[in-house]
Write a protein that holds these residues in place. Sequence first.
Motif, PDB file in Angstrom:
ATOM      1  N   SER A 120     -23.661 -18.448  22.223  1.00 37.52           N
ATOM      2  CA  SER A 120     -23.955 -16.987  22.081  1.00 37.52           C
ATOM      3  C   SER A 120     -25.374 -16.454  21.006  1.00 37.52           C
ATOM      4  N   VAL A 121     -25.540 -15.489  21.566  1.00 32.67           N
ATOM      5  CA  VAL A 121     -27.046 -15.312  21.149  1.00 32.67           C
ATOM      6  C   VAL A 121     -27.472 -13.864  20.486  1.00 32.67           C
ATOM      7  N   SER A 122     -27.866 -13.712  19.414  1.00 34.31           N
ATOM      8  CA  SER A 122     -28.152 -12.215  19.711  1.00 34.31           C
ATOM      9  C   SER A 122     -29.817 -11.777  18.613  1.00 34.31           C
ATOM     10  N   ILE A 123     -29.681 -10.707  18.854  1.00 29.51           N
ATOM     11  CA  ILE A 123     -31.218 -10.385  18.323  1.00 29.51           C
ATOM     12  C   ILE A 123     -31.547  -9.479  17.765  1.00 29.51           C
ATOM     13  N   HIS A 124     -32.432  -9.793  16.866  1.00 30.54           N
ATOM     14  CA  HIS A 124     -32.984  -8.920  15.641  1.00 30.54           C
ATOM     15  C   HIS A 124     -34.190  -7.736  16.060  1.00 30.54           C
ATOM     16  N   SER A 125     -35.177  -7.798  15.847  1.00 30.83           N
ATOM     17  CA  SER A 125     -35.843  -6.916  15.026  1.00 30.83           C
ATOM     18  C   SER A 125     -36.540  -7.258  13.778  1.00 30.83           C
ATOM     19  N   SER A 126     -37.955  -6.730  13.508  1.00 28.86           N
ATOM     20  CA  SER A 126     -38.775  -7.352  12.031  1.00 28.86           C
ATOM     21  C   SER A 126     -37.495  -6.906  10.878  1.00 28.86           C
ATOM     22  N   ASN A 127     -37.256  -4.912  11.373  1.00 33.86           N
ATOM     23  CA  ASN A 127     -37.168  -4.762  10.594  1.00 33.86           C
ATOM     24  C   ASN A 127     -35.749  -4.185  10.970  1.00 33.86           C
ATOM     25  N   GLU A 128     -34.570  -4.769  10.742  1.00 37.30           N
ATOM     26  CA  GLU A 128     -33.554  -4.777  10.936  1.00 37.30           C
ATOM     27  C   GLU A 128     -32.585  -4.534  11.777  1.00 37.30           C
ATOM     28  N   VAL A 129     -33.286  -3.966  12.853  1.00 32.22           N
ATOM     29  CA  VAL A 129     -32.412  -3.350  14.388  1.00 32.22           C
ATOM     30  C   VAL A 129     -31.673  -4.094  14.961  1.00 32.22           C
ATOM     31  N   TYR A 130     -30.723  -4.132  15.167  1.00 30.90           N
ATOM     32  CA  TYR A 130     -29.845  -5.034  16.128  1.00 30.90           C
ATOM     33  C   TYR A 130     -29.919  -4.818  16.959  1.00 30.90           C
ATOM     34  N   ILE A 131     -30.528  -5.234  17.805  1.00 28.77           N
ATOM     35  CA  ILE A 131     -30.783  -4.617  19.702  1.00 28.77           C
ATOM     36  C   ILE A 131     -29.364  -4.948  20.813  1.00 28.77           C
ATOM     37  N   MET A 132     -29.414  -6.613  20.346  1.00 26.64           N
ATOM     38  CA  MET A 132     -28.419  -7.022  21.704  1.00 26.64           C
ATOM     39  C   MET A 132     -27.669  -7.963  20.810  1.00 26.64           C
ATOM     40  N   SER A 133     -26.383  -8.446  21.491  1.00 27.11           N
ATOM     41  CA  SER A 133     -26.332 -10.302  21.443  1.00 27.11           C
ATOM     42  C   SER A 133     -26.008 -10.133  23.239  1.00 27.11           C
ATOM     43  N   SER A 134     -25.952 -11.709  23.504  1.00 25.95           N
ATOM     44  CA  SER A 134     -25.245 -11.820  24.679  1.00 25.95           C
ATOM     45  C   SER A 134     -24.697 -13.642  25.043  1.00 25.95           C
ATOM     46  N   PRO A 135     -23.663 -13.574  25.459  1.00 28.40           N
ATOM     47  CA  PRO A 135     -22.527 -15.010  25.047  1.00 28.40           C
ATOM     48  C   PRO A 135     -22.970 -15.809  26.225  1.00 28.40           C
ATOM     49  N   ASN A 136     -22.621 -16.571  27.032  1.00 29.19           N
ATOM     50  CA  ASN A 136     -22.347 -17.386  27.951  1.00 29.19           C
ATOM     51  C   ASN A 136     -21.661 -17.815  27.908  1.00 29.19           C
ATOM     52  N   LEU A 137     -21.511 -16.762  29.059  1.00 27.71           N
ATOM     53  CA  LEU A 137     -19.229 -16.944  29.596  1.00 27.71           C
ATOM     54  C   LEU A 137     -18.927 -17.819  30.343  1.00 27.71           C
ATOM     55  N   ASN A 138     -19.606 -18.906  30.595  1.00 27.06           N
ATOM     56  CA  ASN A 138     -19.053 -19.838  31.751  1.00 27.06           C
ATOM     57  C   ASN A 138     -18.389 -21.195  30.955  1.00 27.06           C
ATOM     58  N   ARG A 139     -17.552 -20.470  30.816  1.00 26.91           N
ATOM     59  CA  ARG A 139     -16.064 -21.250  29.841  1.00 26.91           C
ATOM     60  C   ARG A 139     -15.718 -22.314  31.277  1.00 26.91           C
ATOM     61  N   ILE A 140     -16.214 -23.182  30.808  1.00 32.16           N
ATOM     62  CA  ILE A 140     -15.772 -24.536  31.454  1.00 32.16           C
ATOM     63  C   ILE A 140     -15.301 -25.940  30.310  1.00 32.16           C
ATOM     64  N   PRO A 141     -14.079 -26.321  30.909  1.00 30.62           N
ATOM     65  CA  PRO A 141     -14.047 -27.321  29.905  1.00 30.62           C
ATOM     66  C   PRO A 141     -15.148 -28.799  30.147  1.00 30.62           C
ATOM     67  N   LEU A 142     -15.816 -28.978  29.805  1.00 34.73           N
ATOM     68  CA  LEU A 142     -16.686 -30.439  29.007  1.00 34.73           C
ATOM     69  C   LEU A 142     -16.069 -31.703  28.855  1.00 34.73           C
ATOM     70  N   LYS A 143     -16.678 -32.702  28.991  1.00 31.81           N
ATOM     71  CA  LYS A 143     -16.806 -33.736  28.955  1.00 31.81           C
ATOM     72  C   LYS A 143     -17.416 -34.360  27.771  1.00 31.81           C
ATOM     73  N   ALA A 144     -17.210 -34.983  27.108  1.00 33.25           N
ATOM     74  CA  ALA A 144     -18.257 -35.461  26.037  1.00 33.25           C
ATOM     75  C   ALA A 144     -18.964 -35.807  25.519  1.00 33.25           C
ATOM     76  N   GLY A 145     -20.199 -35.387  25.082  1.00 31.57           N
ATOM     77  CA  GLY A 145     -21.852 -35.738  26.318  1.00 31.57           C
ATOM     78  C   GLY A 145     -22.616 -34.629  25.099  1.00 31.57           C
ATOM     79  N   LYS A 146     -24.098 -35.483  25.279  1.00 30.84           N
ATOM     80  CA  LYS A 146     -25.109 -33.504  25.003  1.00 30.84           C
ATOM     81  C   LYS A 146     -25.013 -33.096  26.045  1.00 30.84           C
TER      82      LYS A 146
END
Length: 423
Positions: free
Chosen positions: A323-349
């Motif tokens: 998930s990523v959140s964005i703030h401006s330089s004067n501390e204004v919280y702009i938005m957040s966006s999660p990756n909703l693709n919640r699929i079980p993963l195999k071990a790896g990079k």
Amino acid sequence: MTDDIILKAEDISKQYRLGQVGTGTLSHDLNRWWHSIRGKEDPYLKIGDVNNRAIKGQSDYVWALKDINFEVRRGEVLGIIGKNGAGKSTLLKILSKVTSPTTGVIKSKGRIASLLEVGTGFNPELTGRENIFLNGAILGMTKKEISSKIAEIIDFSGCERYIDTPTKRYSSGMTVRLAFAVAAFLEPEILVIDEVLAVGDAEFQKKAIGKMQDISRQGGRTVLFVSHNMAAVKSLCTRGIVLENGMVSFQGNIDEALEIYNSSSDSTSSKISWLPEEAPGNSNAKIAAIRFYKESDLFYIEDDIALEVDFWNFCDNQTLNVSVSIHSSNEVYIMSSPNLNRIPLKAGKYKSVCTIPKDFLNTGKYYFSILLVGDNFEIISQLDKIVSIELNERGDHRADYFGHWSGVVRPYLTWENSIIETL
């Protein structure tokens, strides 16, 4: 001072002695006395390290403040900002006459009310109502004047049910609510507010900032405000002072002050990576790298911007998302966006890529916080403002307009013109 100058600091410095209180001070006091009777300067004013927490000093003395000079006009809201330990609270204590400066002088006109710490000026054994009268008397108000304001104070504080209860039984939030209401409604000419408002909840902080705006704009009273909430500083203050290592590094327009403060405290870049043993996370997963993909040295608002997050998954069939959140330089919280693709993963990079669409953010500096979330929404790693980028523009959509566009977002919306009737 001229008529419109209500507060003036001239060559204010404050020196403290490090170590245990009382160790060796008698010899120092005798030395000071000996120099004084001979008409010579205090010998310890010539020594002392700069107020920098990042380095080890060589002296037993430190200058918490050094050569501070500024003026505040009537009705002005002055923001005092800086890193922790820069000297902000020390300066406010001197302005409020809680402590005296080592050198220099403060000149002021009218009453000064201060809110420096939770419970400052309150007697914990007295009730809330009794503390209101006590603080009013300290400010030099008569009982009649205080009585005319007490209903407004109690209503604003939201503590009516507990107003006749000793304040030692108040929570820190209730205490700061009542203390602010007392300081604001007893009509001092100068109101000094430290970071203490952060103790209150979001609703009260909004009320408090609105009240400070009212008393400066409508009441013509002066406010000195210290906070690490840059959004509150920007919305409330008209002018700013930036303190660094106990000295004034800038004073002037609040927007310029915030820009200088953010640039001086900024150590982030557009990319960062870790070795496996140092990477943030736990035994289940770790973040390997965060970077903005770009083909040139500059980021433009007219281009899509790809934020890439690499992470290791050490467990088979584990669900991970970024998930990523964005703030401006004067501390204004702009938005957040999660990756909703919640699929079980195999071990790896793995690599997770978030694309910020073109013509969305405005020009300026932006900070990005990253979350790595596991099964059952467990937070594996939280990295606040870990990377940043500066957005520029080519001017693709400006046509003949060259002025500044305000706002944190600047989408390029579609417009159509059609004729309704001919004249």
